[in-house]
Design an enzyme around this catalytic site. Structure first.
Site, PDB file in Angstrom:
ATOM      1  N   ASP A   1      15.058 -18.204  31.144  1.00 26.48           N
ATOM      2  CA  ASP A   1      13.912 -17.388  30.771  1.00 26.48           C
ATOM      3  C   ASP A   1      13.715 -17.510  29.260  1.00 26.48           C
ATOM      4  OD1 ASP A   1      12.187 -15.150  32.135  1.00 26.48           O
ATOM      5  OD2 ASP A   1      12.688 -14.393  30.148  1.00 26.48           O
ATOM      6  N   ILE A   2      12.455 -17.606  28.820  1.00 21.33           N
ATOM      7  CA  ILE A   2      12.176 -17.672  27.385  1.00 21.33           C
ATOM      8  C   ILE A   2      12.290 -16.267  26.805  1.00 21.33           C
ATOM      9  CG2 ILE A   2      10.479 -18.281  25.627  1.00 21.33           C
ATOM     10  CD1 ILE A   2       9.255 -20.232  27.632  1.00 21.33           C
TER      11      ILE A   2
ATOM     12  N   ASN B   1       3.247 -14.010  23.271  1.00 22.30           N
ATOM     13  CA  ASN B   1       1.924 -14.105  23.890  1.00 22.30           C
ATOM     14  C   ASN B   1       0.992 -13.029  23.339  1.00 22.30           C
ATOM     15  OD1 ASN B   1       1.115 -16.148  25.568  1.00 22.30           O
ATOM     16  ND2 ASN B   1       1.669 -15.134  27.468  1.00 22.30           N
TER      17      ASN B   1
ATOM     18  N   HIS C   1      -2.760 -16.175  24.401  1.00 18.75           N
ATOM     19  CA  HIS C   1      -2.318 -16.999  25.532  1.00 18.75           C
ATOM     20  C   HIS C   1      -2.421 -18.497  25.248  1.00 18.75           C
ATOM     21  CE1 HIS C   1      -1.563 -13.808  28.425  1.00 18.75           C
ATOM     22  NE2 HIS C   1      -2.646 -13.195  27.971  1.00 18.75           N
TER      23      HIS C   1
ATOM     24  N   ASP D   1       0.613 -20.879  25.856  1.00 18.15           N
ATOM     25  CA  ASP D   1       0.590 -22.041  26.750  1.00 18.15           C
ATOM     26  C   ASP D   1       1.150 -23.289  26.044  1.00 18.15           C
ATOM     27  OD1 ASP D   1      -0.493 -20.522  28.730  1.00 18.15           O
ATOM     28  OD2 ASP D   1      -2.540 -21.294  28.523  1.00 18.15           O
TER      29      ASP D   1
ATOM     30  N   GLU E   1       7.251 -17.319  32.423  1.00 20.61           N
ATOM     31  CA  GLU E   1       8.105 -17.976  31.430  1.00 20.61           C
ATOM     32  C   GLU E   1       9.494 -18.249  31.996  1.00 20.61           C
ATOM     33  OE1 GLU E   1       8.403 -13.483  30.450  1.00 20.61           O
ATOM     34  OE2 GLU E   1       6.930 -14.869  31.254  1.00 20.61           O
TER      35      GLU E   1
END
Length: 341
Positions: free
Chosen positions: A209-210, A217, A222, A226, A253
């Site tokens: 997971d980030i 974000n 966004h 991205d 994520e």
């Protein structure tokens, strides 16, 4: 006794002869017309047609064969063999055709095969060859061959195959990152579990997971989020790019990795390399309580043994707990466990 025919009898015989002569002339004319018609038909047919003697000599061919295939007048073909026409027929093709002709003469039955032909315009095309022995009173005198250009058909099939492959790829690929999607993850995960139960096949499964991605974000928007996802995805793809490596985007994520290593301890080394590479991207973090740059937290399970009919969600939950532990203990970490269920 006078046996001389009378004048009337002579007249009648002459009349019969004249009628026979007219009939012969009419038959000759019909034959000539039929020959002209057959020749016209022969040359009008768009498919290349040829006739060879048993010695391999071209005795006849149509315009499609002389013009399309060899690009020379018939006169330069008739009376020649494959090897006499080496200026127009490359030897590698001549050898193939000669072998096929020999097979037909030794076993005089219908013959069909596909072959590549370098045509007069320099383009190599795919043809279906239909050959039949020419037999009179039990003796094989030669063969008749008809060629059908199937290049467009094969190109259409190839295009269709490529389009189907694209559709298939789209159905299993995440459009943003180019990684495999969650649906395909489930399919591959189930297959690996099946192999494990059947052949004692072991593999590693990582969930990552980030860290603080929502903050990133919310702060940058966004679009920038991205871009960050794509950069990290590229690191994942380039680091795990062996035939049996699978990388998936399974959430916003969140990513999953299924891979194999010869020594299970090496699995941690692979993921540690990945963790460092993500940090080395130097994507500025919004929440720098862990690091000034964007990082990842990872749960890594070495799947060693699973009881038959074990629900895959059970294993997923075990590795998800490892990921949660990495987050709870400070993030930017890897938590590893050998999983036996």
């Amino acid at each position: 006794m006078n046996n001389k025919p009378s004048y009337e009898e002579l007249e009648a015989k002459i009349k019969v002869l004249e009628n026979k002569s007219l009939l012969v002339d009419s038959l000759k004319q019909d034959i000539e017309i039929n020959n002209i018609f057959l020749k016209k038909l022969f040359d009008t047919i768009p498919n290349p047609i040829f006739y060879k003697s048993k010695d391999g000599v071209y005795e006849q061919c149509n315009n499609a064969f002389s013009k399309t295939i060899l690009g020379v007048p018939k006169e330069k073909i008739i009376g020649k063999t494959l090897y006499d026409l080496k200026e127009y027929i490359p030897k590698k093709y001549a050898d193939i055709y000669y072998k096929k002709d020999a097979e037909l003469f030794s076993n005089p039955k219908e013959q069909f095969y596909e072959g590549a032909v370098k045509c007069a315009d320099g383009v190599t095309r795919d043809y279906h060859f239909y050959k039949s022995p020419f037999i009179i009173e039990g003796e094989v005198l030669g063969l008749v061959g008809v060629m059908l250009d199937v290049s467009n058909y094969k190109n259409t099939l190839l295009e269709l195959k490529n389009k189907n492959q694209i559709l298939s790829d789209l159905s299993i690929t995440d459009h943003l990152t180019g990684l495999y999607n969650r649906r395909y993850f489930q399919e591959i995960f189930e297959k690996k579990l099946s192999l494990l139960n059947r052949y004692n096949y072991q593999f590693s499964f990582a969930l990552l997971d980030i860290d603080f991605f929502k903050d990133y974000n919310d702060f940058y928007g966004h679009h920038e989020g991205d871009i960050a996802l794509q950069e990290i995805s590229n690191i994942l793809k380039n680091t795990l790019n062996r035939p049996n490596d699978y990388v998936f985007r399974v959430g916003g994520e969140e990513f999953a990795i299924l891979f194999e290593v010869g020594i299970l301890d090496s699995a941690h080394c692979v993921i540690e390399e990945l963790r460092k590479k993500v940090e080395d991207l130097k994507i500025i973090a919004c929440n720098n309580s862990v690091c000034h740059y964007m990082t990842i937290s990872v749960g890594l399970g070495n799947i060693l043994k699973v009881a038959p009919n074990t629900n895959s969600e059970v294993i997923y939950d075990e590795v998800d707990k490892l990921l949660y532990r990495s987050k709870e203990s400070g993030r930017n970490k890897i938590t590893v466990k050998d999983i036996i269920i």
